[in-house]
Design an enzyme around this catalytic site. Structure first.
Site, short mmCIF file in Angstrom:
data_model
loop_
_atom_site.label_atom_id
_atom_site.label_comp_id
_atom_site.label_asym_id
_atom_site.label_seq_id
_atom_site.Cartn_x
_atom_site.Cartn_y
_atom_site.Cartn_z
N GLU A 195 -2.80 15.46 9.70
CA GLU A 195 -1.86 14.35 9.84
C GLU A 195 -0.80 14.66 10.90
O GLU A 195 -0.55 13.85 11.80
CB GLU A 195 -1.20 14.09 8.48
CG GLU A 195 -0.23 12.93 8.48
CD GLU A 195 -0.94 11.61 8.70
OE1 GLU A 195 -1.70 11.18 7.84
OE2 GLU A 195 -0.73 11.00 9.77
N ASP A 216 -0.39 12.69 14.58
CA ASP A 216 0.82 11.91 14.89
C ASP A 216 1.46 12.42 16.18
O ASP A 216 1.75 11.65 17.10
CB ASP A 216 1.82 12.00 13.73
CG ASP A 216 1.25 11.44 12.43
OD1 ASP A 216 0.14 10.88 12.45
OD2 ASP A 216 1.91 11.57 11.38
N SER A 265 -2.86 5.94 9.71
CA SER A 265 -2.11 7.11 10.19
C SER A 265 -2.13 7.22 11.69
O SER A 265 -1.22 7.77 12.29
CB SER A 265 -2.79 8.38 9.67
OG SER A 265 -2.21 8.79 8.50
N ASP A 312 -3.87 -11.39 19.54
CA ASP A 312 -4.30 -11.79 18.19
C ASP A 312 -5.69 -11.23 17.90
O ASP A 312 -6.60 -11.38 18.72
CB ASP A 312 -4.30 -13.32 18.12
CG ASP A 312 -4.43 -13.83 16.69
OD1 ASP A 312 -4.33 -13.01 15.76
OD2 ASP A 312 -4.62 -15.05 16.53
N ILE A 313 -5.84 -10.58 16.76
CA ILE A 313 -7.14 -10.06 16.35
C ILE A 313 -7.73 -11.04 15.35
O ILE A 313 -7.11 -11.36 14.33
CB ILE A 313 -7.01 -8.65 15.70
CG1 ILE A 313 -6.24 -7.69 16.62
CG2 ILE A 313 -8.38 -8.09 15.32
CD1 ILE A 313 -6.88 -7.44 17.96
N GLY A 334 -3.82 -16.14 14.31
CA GLY A 334 -2.45 -16.03 13.81
C GLY A 334 -2.34 -14.83 12.86
O GLY A 334 -3.24 -13.98 12.79
N ASP A 392 -2.52 -12.40 9.78
CA ASP A 392 -3.42 -12.22 8.63
C ASP A 392 -3.11 -10.88 7.97
O ASP A 392 -2.51 -10.00 8.59
CB ASP A 392 -4.89 -12.29 9.08
CG ASP A 392 -5.21 -11.26 10.15
OD1 ASP A 392 -5.18 -10.06 9.84
OD2 ASP A 392 -5.45 -11.65 11.32
#
Ligand SMILES: *[C@@H]1O[C@H](CO)[C@@H](O)[C@H](O)[C@H]1NC(C)=O
Ligand SMILES: *[C@@H]1O[C@H](CO)[C@@H](O)[C@H](O)[C@H]1NC(C)=O
Length: 588
Positions: free
Chosen positions: A294, A298, A503, A547-548, A570, A572
């Site tokens: 992690e 990052d 993550s 937008d996906i 839009g 979601d």
């Protein structure tokens, strides 16, 4: 359970009643109806009543609605106060508990014989006592519990009570009902030990992006997909624009892994690095052969995208002990928040990303409200605070606190004053990734800034009808936005591996925000601060977010058949408003 969000002016007559009847009737302040999922009582272990415990009593703050209003105003482009962030003294002055609040709680503690054991802080009191005395003060029963997965041990109570007249003066008391509140969003970290099969192909997609980005992600893929390739951040000196990365649970970012990563993926920048800031006796140790997945994920993706801006890794200690039964296990979010809020304006990073969270219902609501309030204070200081949305789609086992089938939201992603980041996969087209968590809070109501986007979703999306029995349509909806989250190349323990999870999405989005903040600061402007009013407003209107509209999340396996949210036009509950287009956002 009771939540005191608003400070209450305690009338003088009430004070005299409390003084006259120090044992006014007790009422349950907070209780859990079962041991939280994943924990079990250690039945053969009695907790010694003479064990020392430090109770922290957080007092109800004043002016919380005004404080929240101010945060929204300074964060809304076009408002006269836009960008007028406050310093911590100004924030403390707004929120400081009313004198009567402090007095009424102090006189209760004194009446119970605790006069000499009290330490007063800004908005809390520490009572240094023993388990036995805490049990009678709070009508609680402390027991030993163990986490079935990690073996961590804690001493907690399933309920506690305080006099009814104090309920509006107290925000929360810990350690009591809070078990774990922090886990890394790495449930779906998948390691591919031999990523040689995924070498850049040299082939280009229609948009000019390397075709290899379809199957695995490098820093180059992100700068291509989110359109910041070639952008040269101004060198602003060590203190001007900083990116903070949060680390908990003994995750230590490794210099060695970072330099191997940079050498391979950003050859020009192989000496770029980060500083580590220990919090609450956290460590900054280097163990190059260990797997700090992690932390390395990052830091490698924030540093590589933001060179030459300084990156700070906050290493916060505070995990329950595995061996002994110390009731004073530190609670990492509060410890970390106290640390960062105490930083000066010059020390505070303008952007902070966190890839940790937990199921909202396993976190006591009083605690969630407190942590969220402190995250909001960061926003009012001018910090953009981003959290991963989680890696379990609509939920993992999908049973709520009451034992009913329900989608399970993630905290702190549901705090209305953070920006919650979901995950995507693929580049042409970029789609929702199946593990990306999203949904609706049961603790926090829907904030105004997302009213239009979320009402539109609720009235048009078929999923909103299909799953209506499993989510709370009045709650704060998340995630807000999204970014790539699947198969990131990361050096872990000296080797290039592939890691997936939201993550990865939060640092990827945070890096874009940090570049925007640096650009603004270089032009003499204020940092973006709390992002959401801007994201739902002008950033969406001006198409700064892509937008996906494809892909579906998956979750609740074994509980709710077919559970998952489809990405739509839009907002979601799997990809939020979409992914960043730096080239457009930079001009807004
Ligand atoms: C990397 O090293 C070079 C040469 O030693 C130096 O000029 C440069 O400032 C360093 N860059 C960073 C990001 O530390
Ligand atoms: C639904 O959300 C609201 C906040 O919008 C909250 O007050 C309410 O308690 C929630 N309902 C349940 C069943 O959790």
């Amino acid at each position: 359970m009771h939540i005191s969000k608003l400070a209450v002016i305690v009338p003088a007559f009430l004070l005299s009643i409390v003084n006259a009847h120090p044992l006014a009737p007790y009422r349950t302040f907070e209780s859990l109806n079962a041991v939280p999922q994943g924990w079990e009582e250690i039945s053969n272990k009695n907790v010694d009543p003479s064990t020392p415990i430090k109770l922290r009593i957080h007092l109800a703050q004043q002016n919380v609605p005004e404080f929240e209003r101010t945060l929204i105003d300074v964060s809304t482009p076009g408002h006269v106060s836009y960008g007028n962030h406050l310093n911590q003294d100004q924030i403390d002055a707004i929120l400081r508990p009313h004198q009567d609040t402090t007095t009424i709680v102090k006189s209760w503690l004194e009446s119970q014989g605790f006069s000499n054991d009290l330490t007063f802080k800004n908005d809390w009191i520490v009572v240094s006592t023993t388990i036995g005395k805490a049990e009678s003060l709070l009508q609680a029963k402390y027991k030993a519990f163990q986490n079935k997965q990690t073996g961590d041990k804690v001493v907690r109570t399933l309920s506690y009570s305080i006099p009814r007249d104090l309920h509006s003066s107290v925000a929360l008391i810990q350690p009591t009902t809070l078990f774990g509140a922090v886990s890394a969003m790495k449930n779906t970290i998948s390691r591919v030990e031999d990523p040689s099969i995924l070498k850049p192909s040299g082939l280009r997609l229609k948009g000019g992006i390397d075709a290899a980005c379809q199957s695995s992600i490098t820093p180059d893929c992100l700068s291509d997909v989110y359109k910041y390739k070639g952008f040269k951040p101004a060198s602003l000196g060590a203190s001007s624009n900083k990116l903070g990365v949060n680390g908990f649970l003994e995750q230590y970012a490794q210099n060695d892994d970072l330099s191997k990563f940079l050498k391979k993926y950003i050859p020009d920048a192989k000496n770029a690095t980060f500083t580590c800031q220990p919090v609450n006796n956290g460590l900054c140790t280097q163990h190059p052969s260990e797997d700090f997945t992690e932390a390395n994920l990052d830091i490698q993706y924030t540093v590589s995208a933001t060179i030459p801006h300084p990156n700070i890794y906050f290493s916060t200690a505070g995990r329950p002990p595995v061996q002994d039964l110390d009731p004073n296990t530190n609670e990492p979010y509060l410890e970390w928040l106290e640390h960062v809020l105490a930083l000066s304006d010059a020390e505070l990073p303008q952007t902070i990303t966190t890839s940790y969270g937990d199921n909202e219902h396993t976190v006591p609501q009083s605690y969630a409200v407190k942590v969220c309030n402190m995250l909001a204070q960061l926003g009012l200081r001018g910090v953009s605070v981003l959290f991963s949305s989680g890696d379990s789609g609509p939920g993992d086992n999908c049973v709520n606190k009451a034992g009913k089938k329900a989608f399970v939201p993630t905290f702190p992603a549901t705090c209305p004053f953070v920006t919650s980041v979901g995950g995507t996969v693929g580049v042409e087209p970029e789609k929702a990734v199946s593990f990306s968590s999203g949904g609706f809070s049961n603790y926090f109501a829907r904030p105004d800034y997302q009213n239009a986007a979320v009402s539109n979703y609720l009235s048009t999306a078929s999923d909103a009808k299909t799953f209506k029995d499993y989510f709370n349509a009045t709650g704060r909806a998340f995630p807000d936005i999204s970014a790539q989250g699947s198969r990131f190349h990361v050096y872990v323990g000296g080797f290039d591996q592939l890691v997936s999870g939201t993550s990865a999405s939060s640092p990827a989005f945070a890096a874009v925000i940090s570049l925007l903040n640096g650009d603004r600061i270089a032009k003499g402007k204020k940092p973006l601060g709390f992002l959401n009013p801007w994201l739902y407003g002008v950033a969406t209107e001006k198409k700064g977010l892509m937008d996906i509209t494809q892909g579906t999340s998956r979750g609740c396996s074994g509980t709710i058949t077919g559970a998952g949210w489809k990405a739509t036009t839009g907002w979601d509950p799997v990809t939020g408003l979409g992914t960043p287009d730096f080239s457009v956002l930079q001009n807004l």
